[in-house]
Design a protein around this motif. Structure first.
Motif, PDB file in Angstrom:
ATOM      1  N   GLN A 143       0.833  -1.199   0.000  1.00  0.00           N
ATOM      2  CA  GLN A 143       0.000   0.000   0.000  1.00  0.00           C
ATOM      3  C   GLN A 143       0.873   1.257   0.000  1.00  0.00           C
ATOM      4  O   GLN A 143       0.630   2.202  -0.761  1.00  0.00           O
ATOM      5  CB  GLN A 143      -0.912   0.008   1.231  1.00  0.00           C
ATOM      6  CG  GLN A 143      -1.811   1.234   1.350  1.00  0.00           C
ATOM      7  CD  GLN A 143      -2.963   1.220   0.370  1.00  0.00           C
ATOM      8  OE1 GLN A 143      -3.257   0.198  -0.244  1.00  0.00           O
ATOM      9  NE2 GLN A 143      -3.632   2.355   0.224  1.00  0.00           N
ATOM     10  N   GLU A 147       1.015   4.132  -2.924  1.00  0.00           N
ATOM     11  CA  GLU A 147       0.736   5.532  -2.616  1.00  0.00           C
ATOM     12  C   GLU A 147       1.888   6.428  -3.044  1.00  0.00           C
ATOM     13  O   GLU A 147       1.679   7.520  -3.585  1.00  0.00           O
ATOM     14  CB  GLU A 147       0.442   5.688  -1.128  1.00  0.00           C
ATOM     15  CG  GLU A 147      -0.902   5.087  -0.717  1.00  0.00           C
ATOM     16  CD  GLU A 147      -1.150   5.155   0.771  1.00  0.00           C
ATOM     17  OE1 GLU A 147      -0.242   5.620   1.512  1.00  0.00           O
ATOM     18  OE2 GLU A 147      -2.241   4.756   1.221  1.00  0.00           O
ATOM     19  N   GLU A 197      -6.672   8.765  -5.580  1.00  0.00           N
ATOM     20  CA  GLU A 197      -6.604   8.857  -4.119  1.00  0.00           C
ATOM     21  C   GLU A 197      -7.748   8.097  -3.460  1.00  0.00           C
ATOM     22  O   GLU A 197      -7.553   7.366  -2.475  1.00  0.00           O
ATOM     23  CB  GLU A 197      -6.646  10.326  -3.698  1.00  0.00           C
ATOM     24  CG  GLU A 197      -6.628  10.538  -2.196  1.00  0.00           C
ATOM     25  CD  GLU A 197      -6.821  11.993  -1.814  1.00  0.00           C
ATOM     26  OE1 GLU A 197      -7.074  12.263  -0.623  1.00  0.00           O
ATOM     27  OE2 GLU A 197      -6.728  12.859  -2.716  1.00  0.00           O
ATOM     28  N   LEU A 200      -7.158   4.331  -3.696  1.00  0.00           N
ATOM     29  CA  LEU A 200      -6.156   3.869  -2.739  1.00  0.00           C
ATOM     30  C   LEU A 200      -6.705   3.869  -1.314  1.00  0.00           C
ATOM     31  O   LEU A 200      -6.419   2.953  -0.528  1.00  0.00           O
ATOM     32  CB  LEU A 200      -4.914   4.749  -2.824  1.00  0.00           C
ATOM     33  CG  LEU A 200      -4.011   4.500  -4.042  1.00  0.00           C
ATOM     34  CD1 LEU A 200      -2.991   5.628  -4.193  1.00  0.00           C
ATOM     35  CD2 LEU A 200      -3.307   3.159  -3.938  1.00  0.00           C
TER      36      LEU A 200
END
Length: 288
Positions: A143, A147, A197, A200
């Motif tokens: 993750q 990002e 965004e 995610l």
């Protein structure tokens, strides 16, 4: 749209193979279908070290699921591809037609998830505390990596990166895009706002929900909780994700329509050739 989460892939292994690998332009569809371990093993082994007993049970569960999918679902895919190919042969499809076929594709998903859920339940319920901790660490690392890769820079840079990913995927089906088509994709990407965004964030929300559920894997109700996470994964991802998903499906249909309108015969021919190839692959697949 951005890629599905690794957690989702555990249950969506057939979709990942048939609808992502196939639609991404795999030229070895039959080989991939029969020998790719059905998309689960590579994900699990990337995140968790399985015991021999777990691997044996997973292989057994996957083979049973593969046989069902091959006999029950592939004919539906073949029929869908036949209608799609017929519509493409009539000329540039309307936006409504593109959206119809997109929804038809998504309609394959619910039963696949229902059928795949017991495989996930068997595996997840067998995990040790050490394996769950390993899963948590590896998901967090991935993750963070995503990002950093997808959100670094300005909003304009994020949109440009999204545009480049989209163009790469589309060119597998339409061939090289012309300047007008590239401009359409860039404009579409710029209008996606915070989509990356939100995706995610939804991904992280789902993973946290999975880890919370795994803490209760020895308790009653665990199977129902896993079923909810896999069959209705968008709920765990949050309301903002759900709204983004609904909007992006319509936007994607509009994008494909606009790209076809801005293309020429070579784009149409390229798409028809890919559709014919895929339809042939579906027809040639067997359950042996």
């Amino acid at each position: 749209m951005d890629a599905p989460t690794p957690g989702t892939r555990r249950a969506r292994w057939i979709v990942g193979l048939v609808l992502l690998t196939f639609l991404a332009g795999c030229s070895q569809t039959r080989l991939a279908y029969r020998y790719a371990d059905w998309g689960v093993v590579w994900w699990v082994e990337d995140y968790i070290s399985l015991t021999g007993e777990q691997e044996a049970q997973l292989s057994q569960d996957l083979e049973a699921l593969r046989q069902w999918h091959c006999s029950a679902e592939l004919p539906r895919y073949q029929q869908w591809m036949a209608v799609l190919k017929s519509d493409l042969e009539e000329g540039t499809p309307s936006e409504a037609t593109v959206l119809f076929h997109q929804e038809q594709l998504m309609d394959f998903l619910p039963e696949l998830l229902e059928r795949a859920t017991p495989v996930a339940i068997n595996l997840l319920s067998s995990l040790s505390d050490e394996q769950v901790a390993q899963l948590a660490d590896n998901m967090a690392d991935k993750q963070q990596e995503l990002e950093q890769e997808m959100l670094e820079g300005t909003p304009a840079q994020t949109a440009q990166a999204r545009s480049e990913r989209t163009i790469e995927r589309i060119e597998r089906w339409l061939g090289d895009l012309n300047q007008q088509q590239r401009a359409i994709v860039e404009n579409w990407s710029a209008n996606r706002g915070r989509q990356t965004e939100i995706w995610l964030t939804g991904r992280r929300n789902w993973q946290l929900a999975l880890l919370d559920t795994l803490e209760r894997r020895r308790q009653s109700g665990f199977a129902e909780q896993v079923n909810e996470l896999l069959v209705h994964s968008e709920r765990a991802r949050g309301a903002e994700y759900q709204a983004m998903l609904a909007d992006s499906r319509v936007a994607m249909a509009g994008l494909m329509h606009d790209l076809l309108q801005a293309g020429d015969t070579r784009h149409q021919d390229h798409l028809l050739a890919r559709a014919s190839e895929l339809k042939g692959d579906f027809a040639a697949l067997t359950c042996s």
